[in-house]
Design a protein around this motif. Structure first.
Motif, PDB file in Angstrom:
ATOM      1  N   ASP A  87      -7.198   9.758   5.347  1.00  0.00           N
ATOM      2  CA  ASP A  87      -6.130   9.584   6.327  1.00  0.00           C
ATOM      3  C   ASP A  87      -4.926   9.240   6.034  1.00  0.00           C
ATOM      4  N   SER A  88      -3.876   9.524   6.648  1.00  0.00           N
ATOM      5  CA  SER A  88      -2.660   9.175   6.091  1.00  0.00           C
ATOM      6  C   SER A  88      -2.359   7.405   6.204  1.00  0.00           C
ATOM      7  N   GLU A 141      -3.968   5.485   4.315  1.00  0.00           N
ATOM      8  CA  GLU A 141      -5.183   4.827   3.855  1.00  0.00           C
ATOM      9  C   GLU A 141      -4.758   4.269   2.552  1.00  0.00           C
ATOM     10  N   MET A 173       2.480  10.106  -1.181  1.00  0.00           N
ATOM     11  CA  MET A 173       1.077   9.826  -1.439  1.00  0.00           C
ATOM     12  C   MET A 173       1.355   9.211  -3.091  1.00  0.00           C
ATOM     13  N   ASN A 222       1.516   0.052   0.671  1.00  0.00           N
ATOM     14  CA  ASN A 222       0.592   0.624   1.435  1.00  0.00           C
ATOM     15  C   ASN A 222       0.802   0.183   3.081  1.00  0.00           C
ATOM     16  N   THR A 271       0.433   6.574   1.453  1.00  0.00           N
ATOM     17  CA  THR A 271      -1.085   6.781   1.141  1.00  0.00           C
ATOM     18  C   THR A 271      -1.405   6.452  -0.374  1.00  0.00           C
TER      19      THR A 271
END
Length: 251
Positions: free
Chosen positions: A32-33, A35, A165, A191, A197
């Motif tokens: 998930d976005s 995480e 990411m 984060n 992410t």
């Protein structure tokens, strides 16, 4: 939460005909976005192979990897290169710094490749150098600074583009305990505050305890998954127990 990465029945086979080896065997899961997910498993489990396919460095033999609703397994190399520079960040155990460039030049390289305005580059550099305490080494070369400093430089280069990411492959493997803890606290901060992410491959339970979820793989398959729902100390013990169950976590 929204799904940010989808690994859909991914399989990776090396070799041909009678000399074939399956490194990843039909794995599926989502991240998930926002995480912070760890990947763990014994030596040869396929951890780095999986990370490489998810981070566009390698392509699966079968299956699909979707990042932010984009099927990167369908992209040609030119489009992959552009996507990689603009959307993803990478931290490797061996840092991958260019010895012929200064620390400043190493950090701003991703922005320079994208031809970002010089004033914007300088502003981003000033911010990241201040956060990671790199101002006094910007004119040095990689072989003139410590291992811990090199890792911080690698982190700065990875996040200066503000990627959606961040992939990390054994990011604390070359660091002493103090430097490793500092790096992990910073990644946690990135984060939580920037909602970036993160996916991290590691064999180390202490390092993994900073994640919010751990996916354990063995022989190219998902073996188990655990989530952090209490203290980091409690999560650390869960990781140790799972490593014992899976057959060890050292590489």
């Amino acid at each position: 939460m929204m799904t940010f990465i989808e690994v859909d029945h991914v399989k990776k086979i090396y070799g041909m005909k009678f000399n074939r080896s399956t490194a990843i065997d039909n794995i599926s899961f989502v991240i998930d976005s926002g995480e912070f997910v760890g990947i763990m498993g014994p030596s040869g489990a396929g951890k780095t192979t999986l990370l490489n396919m998810m981070s566009t460095i390698d392509k699966p033999t079968f299956g699909h990897v979707r990042i932010d609703n984009q099927d990167i397994t369908q992209y040609n190399e030119k489009k992959l290169s552009e996507f990689r520079r603009q959307q993803l960040g990478f931290i490797f155990q061996d840092f991958n710094l260019l010895n012929s460039l200064t620390i400043k030049e190493n950090i701003i390289l991703p922005l320079a490749l994208d031809k970002v305005n010089v004033e914007i580059i300088e502003a981003k550099l000033a911010n990241i150098a201040n956060i990671l305490n790199l101002n006094n080494i910007l004119k040095h070369f990689p072989n003139e600074i410590s291992i811990g400093q090199q890792q911080r430089v690698a982190v700065a280069r990875a996040i200066i583009t503000a990627p959606k990411m961040l992939f990390a492959d054994e990011p604390t493997g070359s660091l002493d305990s103090k430097a490793a803890t500092e790096l992990l606290k910073y990644l946690t901060d990135v984060n939580e505050k920037q909602k970036m992410t993160l996916m991290m491959v590691t064999h180390d339970a202490f390092t993994a305890s900073y994640c919010k979820r751990i996916i354990f793989i063995k022989d190219g398959n998902i073996f188990a998954e655990i989530r952090r729902d209490g203290s980091r100390k409690e999560f650390f013990q869960k990781i140790i127990d799972m490593q014992a169950a899976i057959g060890g976590g050292r590489q």
